[in-house]
Design a protein around this motif. Structure first.
Motif, mmCIF file in Angstrom:
data_model
loop_
_atom_site.group_PDB
_atom_site.id
_atom_site.type_symbol
_atom_site.label_atom_id
_atom_site.label_comp_id
_atom_site.label_asym_id
_atom_site.label_seq_id
_atom_site.Cartn_x
_atom_site.Cartn_y
_atom_site.Cartn_z
ATOM 1 N N GLU A 2 0.822 -1.206 0.000
ATOM 2 C CA GLU A 2 0.000 0.000 0.000
ATOM 3 C C GLU A 2 0.860 1.261 0.000
ATOM 4 N N ARG A 3 0.284 2.291 -0.536
ATOM 5 C CA ARG A 3 0.955 3.590 -0.576
ATOM 6 C C ARG A 3 0.170 4.600 0.258
ATOM 7 N N MET A 4 0.826 5.699 0.587
ATOM 8 C CA MET A 4 0.172 6.808 1.263
ATOM 9 C C MET A 4 0.076 7.963 0.274
ATOM 10 N N ILE A 5 -0.965 8.744 0.431
ATOM 11 C CA ILE A 5 -1.182 9.893 -0.440
ATOM 12 C C ILE A 5 -1.099 11.168 0.396
ATOM 13 N N GLY A 6 -0.248 12.089 -0.048
ATOM 14 C CA GLY A 6 -0.146 13.409 0.568
ATOM 15 C C GLY A 6 -1.015 14.382 -0.198
ATOM 16 N N ILE A 7 -1.693 15.254 0.538
ATOM 17 C CA ILE A 7 -2.646 16.174 -0.092
ATOM 18 C C ILE A 7 -2.411 17.593 0.417
ATOM 19 N N ASP A 8 -2.211 18.504 -0.534
ATOM 20 C CA ASP A 8 -2.135 19.937 -0.239
ATOM 21 C C ASP A 8 -3.404 20.543 -0.817
ATOM 22 N N PHE A 9 -4.439 20.678 0.030
ATOM 23 C CA PHE A 9 -5.751 21.117 -0.433
ATOM 24 C C PHE A 9 -5.794 22.631 -0.553
ATOM 25 N N TYR A 44 -8.128 6.099 -8.539
ATOM 26 C CA TYR A 44 -6.794 5.590 -8.204
ATOM 27 C C TYR A 44 -6.876 4.400 -7.255
ATOM 28 N N ILE A 45 -7.711 4.520 -6.239
ATOM 29 C CA ILE A 45 -7.804 3.486 -5.200
ATOM 30 C C ILE A 45 -8.378 2.178 -5.748
ATOM 31 N N LEU A 46 -9.131 2.244 -6.827
ATOM 32 C CA LEU A 46 -9.629 1.016 -7.453
ATOM 33 C C LEU A 46 -8.480 0.107 -7.898
ATOM 34 N N GLY A 47 -7.376 0.699 -8.328
ATOM 35 C CA GLY A 47 -6.261 -0.088 -8.840
ATOM 36 C C GLY A 47 -5.074 -0.201 -7.914
ATOM 37 N N GLN A 48 -5.052 0.583 -6.861
ATOM 38 C CA GLN A 48 -3.882 0.606 -5.971
ATOM 39 C C GLN A 48 -4.345 0.842 -4.529
ATOM 40 N N PRO A 49 -4.046 -0.084 -3.636
ATOM 41 C CA PRO A 49 -4.453 0.133 -2.245
ATOM 42 C C PRO A 49 -3.716 1.315 -1.601
ATOM 43 N N VAL A 50 -4.433 2.044 -0.785
ATOM 44 C CA VAL A 50 -3.886 3.211 -0.077
ATOM 45 C C VAL A 50 -4.055 2.979 1.417
ATOM 46 N N SER A 51 -2.981 3.176 2.165
ATOM 47 C CA SER A 51 -3.027 2.912 3.603
ATOM 48 C C SER A 51 -3.366 4.147 4.432
ATOM 49 N N ARG A 52 -3.156 5.348 3.859
ATOM 50 C CA ARG A 52 -3.373 6.565 4.648
ATOM 51 C C ARG A 52 -3.379 7.782 3.739
ATOM 52 N N PHE A 53 -4.180 8.771 4.137
ATOM 53 C CA PHE A 53 -4.114 10.103 3.546
ATOM 54 C C PHE A 53 -3.393 11.003 4.549
ATOM 55 N N VAL A 54 -2.468 11.801 4.067
ATOM 56 C CA VAL A 54 -1.795 12.792 4.908
ATOM 57 C C VAL A 54 -2.142 14.152 4.314
ATOM 58 N N VAL A 55 -2.926 14.907 5.059
ATOM 59 C CA VAL A 55 -3.458 16.179 4.570
ATOM 60 C C VAL A 55 -2.731 17.321 5.268
ATOM 61 N N GLY A 56 -2.262 18.268 4.465
ATOM 62 C CA GLY A 56 -1.633 19.454 5.030
ATOM 63 C C GLY A 56 -2.663 20.319 5.724
ATOM 64 N N PHE A 57 -2.346 20.700 6.967
ATOM 65 C CA PHE A 57 -3.264 21.549 7.729
ATOM 66 C C PHE A 57 -2.653 22.936 7.854
ATOM 67 N N PRO A 58 -3.365 23.959 7.347
ATOM 68 C CA PRO A 58 -2.812 25.313 7.340
ATOM 69 C C PRO A 58 -2.903 25.991 8.712
ATOM 70 N N LYS A 59 -1.759 26.481 9.155
ATOM 71 C CA LYS A 59 -1.686 27.188 10.437
ATOM 72 C C LYS A 59 -0.982 28.523 10.253
ATOM 73 N N ASN A 60 -1.315 29.449 11.129
ATOM 74 C CA ASN A 60 -0.613 30.719 11.185
ATOM 75 C C ASN A 60 0.676 30.537 11.978
ATOM 76 N N LEU A 61 1.494 31.568 11.986
ATOM 77 C CA LEU A 61 2.758 31.493 12.716
ATOM 78 C C LEU A 61 2.556 31.262 14.215
ATOM 79 N N ASP A 62 1.430 31.737 14.750
ATOM 80 C CA ASP A 62 1.162 31.547 16.182
ATOM 81 C C ASP A 62 0.493 30.206 16.479
ATOM 82 N N ASN A 63 0.491 29.311 15.503
ATOM 83 C CA ASN A 63 -0.023 27.943 15.638
ATOM 84 C C ASN A 63 -1.548 27.842 15.627
ATOM 85 N N THR A 64 -2.241 28.939 15.341
ATOM 86 C CA THR A 64 -3.700 28.894 15.213
ATOM 87 C C THR A 64 -4.049 28.518 13.772
#
Length: 141
Positions: A2-9, A44-64
């Motif tokens: 399985e592969r993991m998919i990274g996502i920059d939404f 994509y997932i129909l032909g290739q198993p995926v073990s995890r999605f890693v989604v970028g979470f947008p934060k400000n400099l103050d961590n909010t």
């Protein structure tokens, strides 16, 4: 394996990255319109198993959460609904666009190609996924 998919939404484009089967390296993969991302992933997932999605979470400099965090959370709800058996991890995406641009300069990418925001989004997704993979590798030590 399985592969993991990274996502920059983003509201204009979604950058995607994919891991190698061993989960060691992330590679920039593709850029898709936000309205087509779920269908793209389903295909994509129909032909290739995926073990995890890693989604970028947008934060400000103050961590909010940043302004785009609301859109990312709505997207994550869609992912959970469409792919209930695939876990989702959030990864801090601060500075990934700047790092992607720097990576292109260091890699000798020509100025015209560096202006292509889709390329930056794909590389940002790879940086998000690689950050997750590196953290998991270091956590296991």
């Amino acid at each position: 394996m399985e592969r993991m998919i990274g996502i920059d939404f983003g509201t204009k484009r979604v950058g995607l990255a994919i891991s190698d089967p061993l989960g060691v390296f992330a590679s920039a993969w593709d850029t898709v319109a936000p309205t087509k991302i779920i269908t793209y992933l389903q295909t994509y997932i129909l032909g290739q198993p995926v073990s995890r999605f890693v989604v970028g979470f947008p934060k400000n400099l103050d961590n909010t959460p940043s302004d785009n965090a609301r859109n990312v959370l709505l997207f994550i709800k869609q992912l959970q609904k469409e792919f209930p058996n695939i876990p989702i991890s959030l990864e801090d995406e601060r500075y990934t666009s700047k790092m992607a641009f720097r990576t292109m300069i260091d890699g000798g990418v020509k100025k015209m190609e560096r202006r292509n925001k889709a390329t930056i989004d794909k590389i940002s997704a790879a940086l998000i996924l690689q950050g997750y993979l590196d953290a998991q590798k270091n956590h296991c030590r």
